[in-house]
Scaffold this active site. Structure first.
Site, short mmCIF file in Angstrom:
data_model
loop_
_atom_site.label_atom_id
_atom_site.label_comp_id
_atom_site.label_asym_id
_atom_site.label_seq_id
_atom_site.Cartn_x
_atom_site.Cartn_y
_atom_site.Cartn_z
N ASP A 201 17.20 29.28 -3.38
CA ASP A 201 16.78 30.67 -3.30
C ASP A 201 16.41 31.00 -4.73
O ASP A 201 17.29 31.19 -5.58
CB ASP A 201 17.93 31.57 -2.83
CG ASP A 201 17.45 33.00 -2.63
OD1 ASP A 201 16.73 33.50 -3.52
OD2 ASP A 201 17.77 33.61 -1.61
N HIS A 202 15.12 31.04 -5.03
CA HIS A 202 14.74 31.07 -6.44
C HIS A 202 15.20 32.35 -7.15
O HIS A 202 15.29 32.40 -8.36
CB HIS A 202 13.25 30.79 -6.63
CG HIS A 202 12.35 31.94 -6.31
ND1 HIS A 202 12.00 32.27 -5.04
CD2 HIS A 202 11.72 32.84 -7.10
CE1 HIS A 202 11.20 33.32 -5.05
NE2 HIS A 202 11.02 33.69 -6.30
N HIS A 264 16.46 36.57 -0.60
CA HIS A 264 16.51 37.08 -1.97
C HIS A 264 17.31 38.38 -2.12
O HIS A 264 18.17 38.51 -2.98
CB HIS A 264 15.10 37.32 -2.50
CG HIS A 264 14.19 36.14 -2.35
ND1 HIS A 264 14.63 34.85 -2.45
CD2 HIS A 264 12.85 36.06 -2.10
CE1 HIS A 264 13.61 34.03 -2.28
NE2 HIS A 264 12.52 34.74 -2.06
#
Ligand code: BG6
Length: 514
Positions: A201-202, A264
């Site tokens: 999950d950047h 996010h």
């Protein structure tokens, strides 16, 4: 001499001892001809190298279906690097690194491709000293996971040799709902154990997201106030000026709830609202995060209409330039009911957060790009300076995730002069100026962590599944005609549908101007 000065060095300044060093390895990217490799992965690796953060040996194998030579692959990556690298590309660094990049052509379903991969990896180990360590990066559509993992398993590539490791990094989207996520988890766990599975999950790799925990737990002043006694509400906002761009094919089947909220934004919410973990180990942090998702008050029944808004952008203008409606974008159904905007009012049913609303909004084609968490504190009592103006602005702590990463605190101050006039002022910390260097890209942090075996910034299986279960209920409500939650349209370049203002306005509050 100041007696309170500590003679011991601050371990956080020198780097937490808990993070072990990244180890030499080969990164095998499945789907290596795609955008992600060119825009994010290889630029991240280059910057890791250029900053001297890389392990002693780092090689890359791009596994993909198109016909290509090593040389062409390297050239294409080099071209993309010039556009997407965080820092200016130095030819000598790239020339050296590019010699460690290989292209491996194969269908994902071709057994022979995996036995050739095995030989190639062994040869790379001998030549480069990568020590049998393998990081398999699945940058492909989820329907390809099974076939790739089967291929790896059939050739024993998922098993590490003694003294080495084999790990899998999985790109999003991790499923489209709870059943599909569970199925994917089962597929992945058939080849890799949970401790070797790194779900990207950047947002968790973003410097400011990591700083939420530091802000909360390395400072003494915030934690005593961080609860329902002092906090009035929290707003988490993520706006993008961009539309769906060329990703209509994927996005039209996903929508903002799956694309941004499930992963996010819920992750940011967890970092903001979790209890202090026992220690900073991956599972301790993730145990606390998953508790937050489990404590979210379910949004079902009539609450769907009062606690959620879904919107879609119509034609409008961004920075004075006309842009088309979502339904007119490439590869989007002209009658699409997919949401490009979501606003939610959430509640966390635990002692710390009882009664504190958390408003969350996310949207494409908004007037400004930016992600922030705004913690609004309760107003001061209506006495002294506030007697005649009980509505004086609240103190607001804003954590700017991007751009202009930093933290600001809004408070009241007296305007200089004879009269007592009060105005809000801001105390502002900017990463750029305070540390004098640009923050690394999220993928740099995440790749380094995966090479070090640190999964703290990756989503665990239960976190992903709990998040889907929460989001699925809302989506089910949207699909149920008994509850009226129409898709609201908003002009591109506006701050979203009016219904979102009504959602927060019903509580006597307003969205923060970003
Ligand atoms: C991705 C979404 O995960 O995150 C995109 O698929 C979105 O739709 C992107 O644009 C936003 O990421 P960032 O880092 O630009 O805020």
């Amino acid at each position: 001499m100041n007696s309170s000065a500590s003679p011991t060095p601050n371990p956080l300044r020198d780097g937490l001892g808990l993070r072990s060093a990244p180890q030499s390895c080969t990164l095998v990217i499945f789907g290596a001809t795609g955008d992600l490799t060119h825009r994010k992965l290889v630029p991240a690796l280059y910057n890791i190298l250029a900053d001297g953060e890389a392990p002693p040996a780092l090689t890359v194998v791009g596994f993909a279906r198109r016909e290509k030579t090593n040389e062409i692959f390297r050239e294409e990556l080099g071209e993309a690097l010039k556009n997407f690298s965080r820092q200016t590309v130095k030819d000598e660094v790239w020339d050296h690194f590019s010699r460690s990049i290989y292209y491996h052509r194969s269908e994902f379903s071709e057994p022979e491709g995996y036995s050739r991969l095995k030989d190639l990896l062994d040869e790379i180990d001998r030549e480069h000293g990568t020590n049998g360590n393998r990081l398999f990066y699945l940058a492909v559509a989820p329907d390809q996971f099974g076939v790739i993992l089967d291929g790896l398993r059939a050739h024993g590539l998922n098993e590490a040799k003694p003294g080495s490791w084999a790990r899998a990094i999985i790109e999003k989207p991790f499923g489209i709902d709870l059943p599909s996520a569970k199925e994917l988890n089962t597929v992945v766990s058939s080849a890799f154990q949970e401790q070797d599975t790194y779900r990207i999950d950047h947002y968790l790799g973003k410097e400011t997201a990591q700083n939420i925990m530091v802000l909360r737990f390395a400072n003494a002043i915030f934690e005593p106030l961080w609860n329902h006694r002092y906090i009035d509400h929290i707003q988490i906002s993520a706006g993008e000026t961009l539309g769906v761009e060329a990703r209509g094919g994927y996005y039209d089947g996903a929508g903002a709830m799956r694309d941004m909220v499930q992963n996010h934004l819920l992750q940011l919410l967890c970092l903001t609202c979790m209890e202090p973990p026992t220690d900073l180990k991956a599972n301790s942090v993730r145990d606390e995060k998953v508790k937050v998702i489990r404590s979210l008050h379910p949004i079902t029944g009539d609450d769907v209409a009062t606690h959620t808004v879904r919107g879609q952008y119509a034609a409008g203008a961004i920075f004075g330039k006309e842009v088309p409606a979502y339904r007119d974008e490439q590869r989007v159904d002209p009658h699409s009911m997919t949401e490009t905007y979501v606003a939610l009012k959430l509640g966390i049913d635990n002692w710390r957060w009882a009664g504190v609303p958390i408003y969350l909004r996310v949207g494409k084609r908004l007037p400004k790009s930016g992600t922030e968490i705004a913690v609004h504190f309760k107003s001061a009592p209506a006495v002294l300076f506030n007697t005649n103006a009980p509505d004086l602005d609240q103190n607001v702590l804003v954590i700017r995730i991007q751009p202009d990463e930093g933290i600001s605190l809004r408070m009241q101050a007296k305007i200089p002069g004879a009269a007592v006039r009060i105005e809000p002022v801001k105390m502002d910390f900017h990463y750029g100026t305070s540390f004098g260097k640009a923050s690394p890209e999220a993928y740099e942090r995440l790749l380094l962590d995966a090479m070090s075996g640190d999964a703290t910034l990756f989503a665990r299986r239960d976190e992903v599944e709990e998040a889907w279960s929460f989001v699925d209920e809302i989506r089910a409500g949207w699909d149920d005609p008994t509850f009226s939650t129409p898709l609201e349209f908003y002009a591109a370049g506006s701050w979203g549908p009016d219904a979102a203002d009504r959602l927060i306005g019903a509580d006597g509050r307003a969205w923060r101007r970003m």
